[in-house]
Design a protein around this motif. Structure first.
Motif, PDB file in Angstrom:
ATOM      1  N   PRO A 278       0.305  -1.154   0.300  1.00  0.00           N
ATOM      2  CA  PRO A 278      -0.497  -0.200  -0.191  1.00  0.00           C
ATOM      3  C   PRO A 278       0.740   1.120  -0.019  1.00  0.00           C
ATOM      4  O   PRO A 278       1.879   1.308   0.555  1.00  0.00           O
ATOM      5  N   ALA A 279       0.271   2.364  -0.021  1.00  0.00           N
ATOM      6  CA  ALA A 279       1.105   3.857  -0.907  1.00  0.00           C
ATOM      7  C   ALA A 279       1.771   4.096   0.690  1.00  0.00           C
ATOM      8  O   ALA A 279       1.074   3.684   2.059  1.00  0.00           O
ATOM      9  N   GLY A 280       2.924   4.725   1.054  1.00  0.00           N
ATOM     10  CA  GLY A 280       3.614   4.848   2.143  1.00  0.00           C
ATOM     11  C   GLY A 280       4.457   3.284   2.474  1.00  0.00           C
ATOM     12  O   GLY A 280       4.629   3.462   3.859  1.00  0.00           O
ATOM     13  N   ALA A 281       3.964   2.461   2.251  1.00  0.00           N
ATOM     14  CA  ALA A 281       4.356   1.008   2.539  1.00  0.00           C
ATOM     15  C   ALA A 281       5.860   0.682   2.319  1.00  0.00           C
ATOM     16  O   ALA A 281       6.398   0.525   0.581  1.00  0.00           O
ATOM     17  N   PHE A 282       6.814  -0.038   2.700  1.00  0.00           N
ATOM     18  CA  PHE A 282       8.558   0.019   1.720  1.00  0.00           C
ATOM     19  C   PHE A 282       8.773  -1.407   2.252  1.00  0.00           C
ATOM     20  O   PHE A 282       8.518  -1.359   4.052  1.00  0.00           O
ATOM     21  N   PRO A 283       9.267  -2.214   2.096  1.00  0.00           N
ATOM     22  CA  PRO A 283       9.850  -3.686   2.446  1.00  0.00           C
ATOM     23  C   PRO A 283      10.977  -3.515   3.004  1.00  0.00           C
ATOM     24  O   PRO A 283      11.602  -2.775   2.979  1.00  0.00           O
ATOM     25  N   ALA A 284      11.041  -4.477   3.844  1.00  0.00           N
ATOM     26  CA  ALA A 284      11.960  -5.470   4.198  1.00  0.00           C
ATOM     27  C   ALA A 284      12.603  -6.317   3.715  1.00  0.00           C
ATOM     28  O   ALA A 284      11.589  -7.515   3.685  1.00  0.00           O
ATOM     29  N   VAL A 285      14.054  -6.537   3.803  1.00  0.00           N
ATOM     30  CA  VAL A 285      14.439  -7.856   3.312  1.00  0.00           C
ATOM     31  C   VAL A 285      13.430  -8.906   4.546  1.00  0.00           C
ATOM     32  O   VAL A 285      13.723 -10.262   3.997  1.00  0.00           O
ATOM     33  N   GLU A 286      14.083  -9.034   5.836  1.00  0.00           N
ATOM     34  CA  GLU A 286      13.533  -9.833   6.602  1.00  0.00           C
ATOM     35  C   GLU A 286      12.217 -10.478   5.891  1.00  0.00           C
ATOM     36  O   GLU A 286      11.111 -11.631   6.820  1.00  0.00           O
ATOM     37  N   HIS A 287      11.158  -9.738   5.449  1.00  0.00           N
ATOM     38  CA  HIS A 287       9.805 -10.475   5.693  1.00  0.00           C
ATOM     39  C   HIS A 287      10.043 -11.215   4.536  1.00  0.00           C
ATOM     40  O   HIS A 287       8.908 -10.972   3.940  1.00  0.00           O
ATOM     41  N   THR A 288      10.979 -11.684   3.283  1.00  0.00           N
ATOM     42  CA  THR A 288      11.058 -12.038   2.793  1.00  0.00           C
ATOM     43  C   THR A 288      11.445 -13.437   2.903  1.00  0.00           C
ATOM     44  O   THR A 288      11.836 -14.573   1.466  1.00  0.00           O
ATOM     45  N   ILE A 289      12.430 -13.201   3.642  1.00  0.00           N
ATOM     46  CA  ILE A 289      14.019 -14.650   3.846  1.00  0.00           C
ATOM     47  C   ILE A 289      12.958 -16.473   4.169  1.00  0.00           C
ATOM     48  O   ILE A 289      12.307 -16.143   4.738  1.00  0.00           O
ATOM     49  N   GLY A 290      13.465 -17.680   2.791  1.00  0.00           N
ATOM     50  CA  GLY A 290      12.726 -18.403   3.369  1.00  0.00           C
ATOM     51  C   GLY A 290      11.348 -18.663   2.355  1.00  0.00           C
ATOM     52  O   GLY A 290      10.417 -19.635   1.803  1.00  0.00           O
ATOM     53  N   ALA A 291      10.975 -17.529   1.978  1.00  0.00           N
ATOM     54  CA  ALA A 291       9.563 -17.021   1.096  1.00  0.00           C
ATOM     55  C   ALA A 291       9.978 -17.457  -0.617  1.00  0.00           C
ATOM     56  O   ALA A 291      10.950 -16.640  -1.126  1.00  0.00           O
ATOM     57  N   ASN A 292       9.277 -17.671  -2.075  1.00  0.00           N
ATOM     58  CA  ASN A 292       9.344 -17.370  -3.176  1.00  0.00           C
ATOM     59  C   ASN A 292       8.577 -16.123  -3.338  1.00  0.00           C
ATOM     60  O   ASN A 292       7.099 -15.965  -3.918  1.00  0.00           O
ATOM     61  N   THR A 293       8.603 -15.259  -2.528  1.00  0.00           N
ATOM     62  CA  THR A 293       7.883 -13.806  -3.044  1.00  0.00           C
ATOM     63  C   THR A 293       8.751 -11.977  -3.270  1.00  0.00           C
ATOM     64  O   THR A 293      10.242 -11.930  -2.453  1.00  0.00           O
ATOM     65  N   LEU A 294       8.340 -11.508  -3.791  1.00  0.00           N
ATOM     66  CA  LEU A 294       8.966 -10.224  -4.215  1.00  0.00           C
ATOM     67  C   LEU A 294       7.855  -8.460  -3.478  1.00  0.00           C
ATOM     68  O   LEU A 294       7.228  -9.023  -4.137  1.00  0.00           O
ATOM     69  N   LEU A 295       8.479  -8.502  -2.812  1.00  0.00           N
ATOM     70  CA  LEU A 295       7.747  -7.102  -2.146  1.00  0.00           C
ATOM     71  C   LEU A 295       8.550  -6.048  -2.989  1.00  0.00           C
ATOM     72  O   LEU A 295       9.605  -5.868  -2.827  1.00  0.00           O
ATOM     73  N   LEU A 296       6.856  -5.048  -3.369  1.00  0.00           N
ATOM     74  CA  LEU A 296       7.443  -3.481  -4.089  1.00  0.00           C
ATOM     75  C   LEU A 296       6.312  -2.191  -3.159  1.00  0.00           C
ATOM     76  O   LEU A 296       5.322  -2.956  -2.962  1.00  0.00           O
ATOM     77  N   GLY A 297       7.420  -1.907  -3.094  1.00  0.00           N
ATOM     78  CA  GLY A 297       6.850  -0.436  -2.502  1.00  0.00           C
ATOM     79  C   GLY A 297       7.162   1.134  -3.237  1.00  0.00           C
ATOM     80  O   GLY A 297       8.201   0.867  -3.901  1.00  0.00           O
ATOM     81  N   LEU A 298       6.119   1.741  -3.410  1.00  0.00           N
ATOM     82  CA  LEU A 298       6.278   2.682  -4.160  1.00  0.00           C
ATOM     83  C   LEU A 298       6.155   3.752  -4.197  1.00  0.00           C
ATOM     84  O   LEU A 298       5.635   3.886  -3.319  1.00  0.00           O
ATOM     85  N   ALA A 299       6.997   5.438  -4.666  1.00  0.00           N
ATOM     86  CA  ALA A 299       6.593   6.368  -4.316  1.00  0.00           C
ATOM     87  C   ALA A 299       7.057   7.486  -5.904  1.00  0.00           C
ATOM     88  O   ALA A 299       7.969   7.127  -6.128  1.00  0.00           O
ATOM     89  N   VAL A 300       6.943   8.530  -5.134  1.00  0.00           N
ATOM     90  CA  VAL A 300       7.524   9.780  -6.175  1.00  0.00           C
ATOM     91  C   VAL A 300       8.149  10.971  -5.596  1.00  0.00           C
ATOM     92  O   VAL A 300       7.113  11.034  -4.877  1.00  0.00           O
ATOM     93  N   ASP A 301       9.142  10.850  -5.984  1.00  0.00           N
ATOM     94  CA  ASP A 301       9.807  12.444  -5.213  1.00  0.00           C
ATOM     95  C   ASP A 301       9.453  12.971  -6.436  1.00  0.00           C
ATOM     96  O   ASP A 301      10.419  13.146  -7.381  1.00  0.00           O
ATOM     97  N   ALA A 302       8.690  14.271  -5.267  1.00  0.00           N
ATOM     98  CA  ALA A 302       7.921  15.292  -6.663  1.00  0.00           C
ATOM     99  C   ALA A 302       8.798  16.151  -7.383  1.00  0.00           C
ATOM    100  O   ALA A 302       9.162  16.293  -8.525  1.00  0.00           O
ATOM    101  N   ALA A 303       9.774  15.922  -6.312  1.00  0.00           N
ATOM    102  CA  ALA A 303      11.283  17.367  -6.467  1.00  0.00           C
ATOM    103  C   ALA A 303      12.420  17.164  -6.850  1.00  0.00           C
ATOM    104  O   ALA A 303      12.453  18.058  -8.334  1.00  0.00           O
ATOM    105  N   ALA A 304      11.911  15.753  -7.096  1.00  0.00           N
ATOM    106  CA  ALA A 304      13.396  14.848  -8.456  1.00  0.00           C
ATOM    107  C   ALA A 304      13.006  14.753  -9.570  1.00  0.00           C
ATOM    108  O   ALA A 304      13.600  14.231 -10.120  1.00  0.00           O
TER     109      ALA A 304
END
Length: 347
Positions: A278-304
């Motif tokens: 969800p918006a504002g949430a970002f993954p940590a490696v520890e949440h994927t260890i041992g699993a066949n999962t890829l977690l993605l967090g999205l953001a837009v850096d408006a200034a850049a």
């Protein structure tokens, strides 16, 4: 009816992870394991965590040791899979976890690898977008598959939806990755010793020299029809396994955060192993260890004026062994998720 499986390179980290996942697979039965310096030893001596296969004896990695299997999984160092695979013409399915069959352009191979180029096999990242759908379509019924580089699949999946939708400029991509040393294999190197790693972080293969650069660009060209550019910098950090990739791209004119999130939800909303947080949430490696999962967090850096995608996965799991088994399941007409956990291990 099940399939007999042989694992070459069973004494290494990738081979061990393959066996860990295969131990719970309902349709794939391990009948042979091979190694190099460990040949003649029981697997339980070399991989003591694999109690299921502890009594299997490691054989020399030869065509004779592998050719009676229905499925051969190659977890060998780069440059060792090509000739061996050529000697297994009658094996129903061979999946190569090394680099020997990933690159479609011989020029790319010669620029980043040594030795003979053996040509490209269908690429084993089912969720990767293509011009006509997803890479999954190329894996159905395949008898040869090239599993991805763990860094390459992480970055490719992180950026592909935005590139495909024309929401970012493919000629201005960046990725900085924190990676665990298990990605280098089970080898003795000074820079991989605990005394060198603990309390430190160090960049390597800087300045476009990493072998996964052409693989990433090849993958993203599948969705854009254009081979862009990427500045790719991996950083070795003191965690045994895992990748945390911070990927960025310059926004195309008119691109909005709403449109970007919609593109990612459309690409991965139905995928069991890729999750857009969800918006504002970002993954940590520890949440994927041992699993066949890829977690993605999205953001837009408006200034850049840049998209930022933070991606996390287990390099030995979804990055390597999980990709091998997921792709093999598709090729063999099995349930794609068979033998593949979505729950990680914590703490």
């Amino acid at each position: 009816m099940g399939f007999r499986v042989a694992v070459a390179g069973a004494s290494g980290y990738a081979g061990g992870e393959l066996l860990r996942l295969l131990a719970r697979h309902p349709d794939l039965s391990v009948t042979a394991v091979t190694g190099h310096s460990s040949a003649g030893r029981r697997l339980g001596e070399v991989q003591p965590h694999l109690r299921t296969y502890a009594d299997l004896v490691l054989q020399e990695t030869t065509p004779e040791a592998l050719r009676d299997a229905d499925v051969v999984l190659l977890a060998l160092p780069h440059g060792q899979s090509g000739a061996l695979a050529d000697a297994l013409p009658d094996v129903r399915l061979v999946v190569d976890a090394g680099a020997d069959h990933r690159l479609i352009d011989e020029t790319d191979w010669r620029a980043f690898y040594k030795g003979e180029w053996f040509g490209a096999w269908p690429y084993g990242v089912p969720e990767l977008l293509t011009k006509d759908g997803k890479q999954r379509d190329a894996l159905r019924g395949a008898n040869r598959i090239a599993a991805p580089g763990c860094n390459a699949s992480t970055v490719s999946l992180a950026l592909a939806p935005a590139v495909a939708a024309g929401l970012v400029e493919p000629d201005d991509l960046g990725a900085v990755l924190a990676v665990g040393p298990s990605g280098a294999g089970r080898t003795f190197r000074t820079d991989l010793l605990a005394a060198e790693l603990l309390g430190s972080a160090s960049a390597y293969a800087v300045g476009g020299t990493h072998r996964h650069v052409p693989e990433i660009l090849q993958n993203l060209a599948l969705v854009s029809g254009h081979r862009g550019t990427i500045s790719f910098t991996p950083v070795l950090v003191p965690m045994a396994r895992g990748i945390l990739a911070t990927c960025t791209a310059r926004l195309a004119p008119g691109a909005t955060e709403q449109a970007i999130r919609a593109a990612y939800e459309a690409a991965y909303g139905d995928e069991p192993f890729v999750t857009v947080l969800p918006a504002g949430a970002f993954p940590a490696v520890e949440h994927t260890i041992g699993a066949n999962t890829l977690l993605l967090g999205l953001a837009v850096d408006a200034a850049a004026r840049r998209l930022v995608v933070v991606a996390a996965l287990d390099n030995l799991g979804k990055g390597t062994a999980g990709a091998v088994i997921q792709s093999a399941n598709i090729a063999l007409g099995l349930d794609e998720s068979a033998g593949l956990p979505i729950d990680g291990v914590a703490p």
